[in-house]
Design a protein around this motif. Sequence first.
Motif, mmCIF file in Angstrom:
data_model
loop_
_atom_site.group_PDB
_atom_site.id
_atom_site.type_symbol
_atom_site.label_atom_id
_atom_site.label_comp_id
_atom_site.label_asym_id
_atom_site.label_seq_id
_atom_site.Cartn_x
_atom_site.Cartn_y
_atom_site.Cartn_z
ATOM 1 N N LEU A 1 43.791 33.403 35.886
ATOM 2 C CA LEU A 1 44.129 34.827 35.762
ATOM 3 C C LEU A 1 44.920 35.057 34.467
ATOM 4 O O LEU A 1 44.708 36.053 33.768
ATOM 5 N N LEU B 1 44.292 44.345 38.869
ATOM 6 C CA LEU B 1 44.118 43.357 37.804
ATOM 7 C C LEU B 1 43.146 43.813 36.719
ATOM 8 O O LEU B 1 42.893 43.089 35.762
ATOM 9 N N THR C 1 50.031 39.657 40.580
ATOM 10 C CA THR C 1 49.349 39.385 41.856
ATOM 11 C C THR C 1 50.280 39.701 43.020
ATOM 12 O O THR C 1 49.902 40.365 43.976
#
Length: 221
Positions: free
Chosen positions: A97, A56, A50
């Motif tokens: 995540l 991503l 990030t």
Amino acid sequence: MTNPSSIPVITIDGPTASGKGTVAHLVAERLGFHLLDSGALYRLTALSATRRGVDLHDEHALAKVAEHLPARFVDGEIKLADENVGEAIRAEAVGNLASRIAALPAVRQALFGLQLGFRKAPGLVADGRDMGTVIFPGAQLKIFLTASVAARAERRYKQLIDKGFSANMDDLLADLQARDDRDTHRLIAPLVPAEGAHVLDTSSKTVVEAVEQIMQWWVQK
Ligand code: DC
């Protein structure tokens, strides 16, 4: 030189907020063993990706981040290079995540060797989702630590509030269920009890009781 496979390993796998982290830490302390918090590696990868603005959805780029992770575990601190990120990686967004990128085979592969390297004398307690199934299938003792979703949501709520984060019980329950679902149903290294694992439900157990039970199983080995 000691053959790594002769160094004892206790694996503690289980869903998020089952109390694995605390229990693993205490068992390692009791035995004077090293500790592998494998979830932290996925969280560090998520945080690092990030921060670096990595796409991503790009599995290859994420695996590169994992492969070159400047992770350091020093005196109970979790570091990315020289920065202590112990608090930052516990944020819910980072955990979510981490759970997402943990479903990517290239990311898991990139972290494989790093995890094996934690097996050092006199022994290791390894905490995660696939410690007993994939990373240390030959472990001397395997534990599957679990608890009801309600008990886990309540613990997570308390943890977050104690740390000064804001938290909402309904959101937490939904997040836990989504993460359980993802971790359990992914194609690679899903969260399932390893063959021969002792299943320990901690819904109505204290941390001390859970640790005592594991110590008993260890002594009986
Ligand atoms: O244990 P944790 O909540 O810190 O782990 C964060 C995420 O990392 C979790 O949702 C799934 C993933 N994980 C994994 O896939 N395999 C592991 N051995 C440890 C964690």
